[in-house]
Design an enzyme around this catalytic site. Structure first.
Site, mmCIF file in Angstrom:
data_model
loop_
_atom_site.group_PDB
_atom_site.id
_atom_site.type_symbol
_atom_site.label_atom_id
_atom_site.label_comp_id
_atom_site.label_asym_id
_atom_site.label_seq_id
_atom_site.Cartn_x
_atom_site.Cartn_y
_atom_site.Cartn_z
ATOM 1 N N ASP A 36 0.810 -1.223 0.000
ATOM 2 C CA ASP A 36 0.000 0.000 0.000
ATOM 3 C C ASP A 36 0.839 1.268 0.000
ATOM 4 O O ASP A 36 0.439 2.304 0.526
ATOM 5 C CB ASP A 36 -0.969 0.022 1.201
ATOM 6 C CG ASP A 36 -1.911 -1.162 1.183
ATOM 7 O OD1 ASP A 36 -2.214 -1.652 0.087
ATOM 8 O OD2 ASP A 36 -2.339 -1.586 2.271
ATOM 9 N N GLN B 50 2.067 -6.090 -3.179
ATOM 10 C CA GLN B 50 2.517 -6.209 -1.788
ATOM 11 C C GLN B 50 3.812 -5.397 -1.591
ATOM 12 O O GLN B 50 4.013 -4.430 -2.294
ATOM 13 C CB GLN B 50 2.713 -7.677 -1.393
ATOM 14 C CG GLN B 50 1.417 -8.476 -1.252
ATOM 15 C CD GLN B 50 0.796 -8.919 -2.559
ATOM 16 O OE1 GLN B 50 1.439 -9.522 -3.387
ATOM 17 N NE2 GLN B 50 -0.474 -8.632 -2.743
ATOM 18 N N GLY C 50 -4.484 -4.302 -3.795
ATOM 19 C CA GLY C 50 -5.453 -3.263 -4.146
ATOM 20 C C GLY C 50 -4.660 -2.038 -4.541
ATOM 21 O O GLY C 50 -4.002 -1.439 -3.699
ATOM 22 N N HIS C 51 -4.648 -1.716 -5.819
ATOM 23 C CA HIS C 51 -3.817 -0.614 -6.325
ATOM 24 C C HIS C 51 -4.718 0.529 -6.782
ATOM 25 O O HIS C 51 -5.504 0.379 -7.715
ATOM 26 C CB HIS C 51 -2.944 -1.106 -7.484
ATOM 27 C CG HIS C 51 -1.952 -2.163 -7.060
ATOM 28 N ND1 HIS C 51 -1.186 -2.866 -7.950
ATOM 29 C CD2 HIS C 51 -1.601 -2.608 -5.831
ATOM 30 C CE1 HIS C 51 -0.407 -3.698 -7.282
ATOM 31 N NE2 HIS C 51 -0.649 -3.573 -5.996
ATOM 32 N N LYS D 187 1.941 2.074 -5.082
ATOM 33 C CA LYS D 187 2.500 1.511 -6.324
ATOM 34 C C LYS D 187 1.584 1.803 -7.516
ATOM 35 O O LYS D 187 2.048 2.106 -8.608
ATOM 36 C CB LYS D 187 2.682 -0.014 -6.181
ATOM 37 C CG LYS D 187 3.663 -0.412 -5.098
ATOM 38 C CD LYS D 187 3.732 -1.915 -4.920
ATOM 39 C CE LYS D 187 2.470 -2.518 -4.350
ATOM 40 N NZ LYS D 187 2.142 -2.106 -2.981
HETATM 41 P P1 GDP Z 1 -0.697 0.316 -3.562
HETATM 42 O O1 GDP Z 1 -1.305 -0.960 -3.103
HETATM 43 O O2 GDP Z 1 0.763 0.367 -3.291
HETATM 44 O O3 GDP Z 1 -1.017 0.650 -4.992
HETATM 45 O O4 GDP Z 1 -1.349 1.462 -2.661
HETATM 46 P P2 GDP Z 1 -2.921 1.626 -2.279
HETATM 47 O O5 GDP Z 1 -3.648 2.091 -3.462
HETATM 48 O O6 GDP Z 1 -3.418 0.409 -1.585
HETATM 49 O O7 GDP Z 1 -2.828 2.742 -1.157
HETATM 50 C C1 GDP Z 1 -2.211 3.967 -1.417
HETATM 51 C C2 GDP Z 1 -3.217 5.077 -1.144
HETATM 52 O O8 GDP Z 1 -2.518 6.311 -1.173
HETATM 53 C C3 GDP Z 1 -4.297 5.226 -2.185
HETATM 54 O O9 GDP Z 1 -5.468 5.667 -1.564
HETATM 55 C C4 GDP Z 1 -3.764 6.300 -3.128
HETATM 56 O O10 GDP Z 1 -4.796 7.016 -3.806
HETATM 57 C C5 GDP Z 1 -3.068 7.185 -2.153
HETATM 58 N N1 GDP Z 1 -1.914 7.947 -2.626
HETATM 59 C C6 GDP Z 1 -0.903 7.560 -3.455
HETATM 60 N N2 GDP Z 1 0.034 8.512 -3.541
HETATM 61 C C7 GDP Z 1 -0.392 9.523 -2.759
HETATM 62 C C8 GDP Z 1 0.171 10.796 -2.375
HETATM 63 O O11 GDP Z 1 1.258 11.165 -2.772
HETATM 64 N N3 GDP Z 1 -0.563 11.552 -1.513
HETATM 65 C C9 GDP Z 1 -1.766 11.170 -1.021
HETATM 66 N N4 GDP Z 1 -2.391 11.981 -0.187
HETATM 67 N N5 GDP Z 1 -2.304 9.988 -1.347
HETATM 68 C C10 GDP Z 1 -1.627 9.174 -2.178
HETATM 69 P P1 IMO Z 2 -0.836 -4.208 -2.240
HETATM 70 O O1 IMO Z 2 -0.385 -4.757 -3.570
HETATM 71 C C1 IMO Z 2 -0.968 -4.552 2.079
HETATM 72 C C2 IMO Z 2 -1.034 -8.609 3.736
HETATM 73 C C3 IMO Z 2 -2.289 -9.021 4.458
HETATM 74 C C4 IMO Z 2 -1.719 -9.953 5.498
HETATM 75 C C5 IMO Z 2 -0.611 -10.662 4.727
HETATM 76 C C6 IMO Z 2 -1.027 -12.009 4.174
HETATM 77 O O2 IMO Z 2 -2.129 -3.496 -2.300
HETATM 78 O O3 IMO Z 2 0.251 -3.408 -1.612
HETATM 79 P P2 IMO Z 2 -2.575 -12.706 2.115
HETATM 80 O O4 IMO Z 2 -4.027 -12.450 1.849
HETATM 81 O O5 IMO Z 2 -1.656 -12.202 1.068
HETATM 82 O O6 IMO Z 2 -2.290 -14.146 2.462
HETATM 83 O O7 IMO Z 2 -2.269 -11.890 3.491
HETATM 84 O O8 IMO Z 2 -0.257 -9.799 3.663
HETATM 85 N N1 IMO Z 2 -1.220 -8.115 2.346
HETATM 86 C C7 IMO Z 2 -1.161 -6.837 1.999
HETATM 87 N N2 IMO Z 2 -1.015 -5.720 2.755
HETATM 88 N N3 IMO Z 2 -1.044 -4.454 0.735
HETATM 89 C C8 IMO Z 2 -1.169 -5.554 -0.029
HETATM 90 O O9 IMO Z 2 -1.129 -5.514 -1.369
HETATM 91 C C9 IMO Z 2 -1.279 -6.811 0.604
HETATM 92 N N4 IMO Z 2 -1.428 -8.073 0.162
HETATM 93 C C10 IMO Z 2 -1.382 -8.862 1.237
HETATM 94 O O10 IMO Z 2 -2.945 -7.912 5.036
HETATM 95 O O11 IMO Z 2 -1.093 -9.205 6.512
HETATM 96 MG MG MG Z 3 -2.832 -1.615 -1.853
#
Ligand code: GDP
Ligand code: IMO
Ligand code: MG
Length: 428
Positions: free
Chosen positions: A13, A223, A40-41, A16
């Site tokens: 999270d 991840q 979840g991206h 990416k």
């Molecule tokens: P990922 O799994 O690495 O793609 O990240 P997620 O989407 O799960 O979580 C990142 C969160 O940060 C999302 O809600 C994005 O919209 C948000 N985000 C990404 N870059 C920025 C930033 O520079 N500033 C803010 N405020 N939010 C950001």
């Molecule tokens: P993105 O790509 C954050 C975490 C779960 C749990 C552990 C194992 O959005 O960054 P799993 O369901 O993979 O067996 O769970 O890994 N986890 C993540 N945490 N971002 C993710 O993906 C994750 N994918 C798995 O919360 O701790």
């Molecule tokens: Mg994510």
């Protein structure tokens, strides 16, 4: 010829999705290499806000062909739903290939993930419940069903017959729940195969051809390094290789083609699920970050644990991935704090260490050693030029750069594609 990796530098999270959406403007192919719909991206761009789980974040750019590599585990129902929702919003989803070698997340994997988590009780990992762990277990145990198998009626029946007896024995005898019906499972799997057939392709060959033609291939991580099954804080990890080594095996791209690896780091730390996190905060600062940044899981909606940036973990992550550059996200979230801290060492058993321990028992005992920096009042939010950053924020960025051990080439100041400072070109 070159391939470039984009890897989560922390516990997932990191943002990416946003960074890949930015970089995909210059990629000919974007290929996911690990994980499944546990990811979840989030992407926010001119087309709207999207939450991607299996579809690579290059899907918004007409120049980039997207692919799901062999290292990914694919839940066909989840993928079809995601594709349907993207198509409804007007996106062109025809530019997608799925590796015939990718393993399928079957309904019994999802069931077993949830049953195993319940059975773990206090030792639960906090998985996403999407069947990811059990699917990778079957892959390694040579009991998996692959995407290509869904296209072959005879072979699919043989494979299901070979594995379903054991799965049903687990479901009924170990967990005391109802068995799955062979016929229903077979028909459903065949239907998924029919609906996905036109996407299925030898992805490793497409990538090899693209590289041979001098095209740029972006390897999309899911991840984060500290959730990697080998290098993360075992057993509080996911079941796949989320570091750059996983990109090579998870796509079939030889390491010599990988010219650059960008680590994506949040300006602070978050973690969702169980397991130690040395720089975690339990005070109002954590609440302030969580609410301001809406730190709730993209896939499960769970509140994310929050803390200051962990320089010890970041350096470890950088070492095992060989980051050539870093992208720093969510700097804007720290706007307005009186001071910000970085965890620069761990205190454990009467010593201060600066290396991330392999033993989770040791990590559990570590206490953070803080370095404190003045905060900034001039907002960084939405900045697109380095000169717009206040000097205190710049100082903080420089300290993180030193901690990670490679240049921060991109700074993200908001969730939208345009809220980005490109310090030096990546993938140029
Ligand atoms: P990922 O799994 O690495 O793609 O990240 P997620 O989407 O799960 O979580 C990142 C969160 O940060 C999302 O809600 C994005 O919209 C948000 N985000 C990404 N870059 C920025 C930033 O520079 N500033 C803010 N405020 N939010 C950001
Ligand atoms: P993105 O790509 C954050 C975490 C779960 C749990 C552990 C194992 O959005 O960054 P799993 O369901 O993979 O067996 O769970 O890994 N986890 C993540 N945490 N971002 C993710 O993906 C994750 N994918 C798995 O919360 O701790
Ligand atoms: Mg994510």
């Amino acid at each position: 010829m070159p391939a470039y990796g984009v890897i989560g530098g922390q516990w997932g999270d990191e943002g990416k999705g946003k960074i890949i959406d930015v970089l995909a403007s210059r990629a000919d192919m974007v290929v996911r290499f690990s994980g499944g719909n546990n990811a979840g991206h989030t992407v926010m761009n001119q087309q709207g806000e999207f939450k991607l789980h299996l579809v690579p974040a290059g899907i918004f750019w007409p120049n980039s062909w997207c692919a799901i590599g062999n290292g990914v585990v694919v839940d066909p129902g989840a993928l079809l739903d995601e594709l349907g929702a993207l198509e409804e919003r007007g996106l062109d989803i025809s530019r997608l290939s799925i590796s015939d070698r990718a393993h399928v997340v079957m309904p019994y994997h999802v069931l077993l993930d949830q049953l195993e988590e319940n059975a773990r009780g206090d030792n639960a990992i906090g998985t996403t419940g999407k069947g990811i762990g059990p699917a990778y277990v079957d892959k390694t145990a040579r009991a998996g069903i692959r995407v290509g198998d869904l296209l072959d009626e005879t072979y699919l029946a043989e494979r299901l017959e070979a594995v379903l007896g054991h799965k049903n024995a687990m479901l009924t005898k170990v967990y005391g729940v109802e068995p799955l019906d062979m016929d229903t499972l077979y028909r459903q799997s065949l239907e998924f195969g029919a609906r996905l057939r036109h996407y299925v392709a030898p992805v490793e060959k497409l990538v090899a051809n693209a590289l041979a033609d001098g095209k740029k291939v972006l390897l999309e991580g899911a991840q984060g390094a500290l959730l990697d099954v080998d290098h993360g804080g075992y057993p509080y990890v996911t079941s796949s290789s989320s570091t750059i080594g996983g990109a090579s095996t998870g796509v079939g791209v030889p390491p010599r083609h990988i010219k650059g690896v960008t680590g994506v780091f949040k300006a602070y730390s978050t973690r969702v699920g169980a397991g130690p996190m040395v720089s975690e905060l339990f005070d109002e600062v954590a609440d302030r970050i969580r609410e301001k940044a809406w730190e709730y899981g993209t896939t499960t909606g769970r509140p994310r644990r929050c803390g200051w940036f962990d320089a010890v973990a970041a350096r470890y992550s950088s070492n095992i991935n060989g980051f050539t550059s870093a992208a720093l996200t969510r700097l804007d979230v720290l706007d307005g704090f009186d001071s910000v801290k970085v965890c620069v060492g761990y205190e454990v058993d009467g010593k201060t260490i600066d290396y991330f321990p392999g033993s989770t028992a040791v990590v559990q005992r570590c206490k953070p050693v803080w370095e404190e920096f003045p905060g900034w009042t001039t907002p960084t939010e939405g900045a697109t030029k380095l000169e717009a950053l206040p000097p205190e924020a710049m100082k903080y960025v420089k300290r993180l750069e030193k901690a990670i051990g490679c240049p921060i080439d991109l700074i993200s100041t908001g969730p939208h594609r345009d809220e980005t400072i490109e310090v030096r070109p990546i993938m140029a």
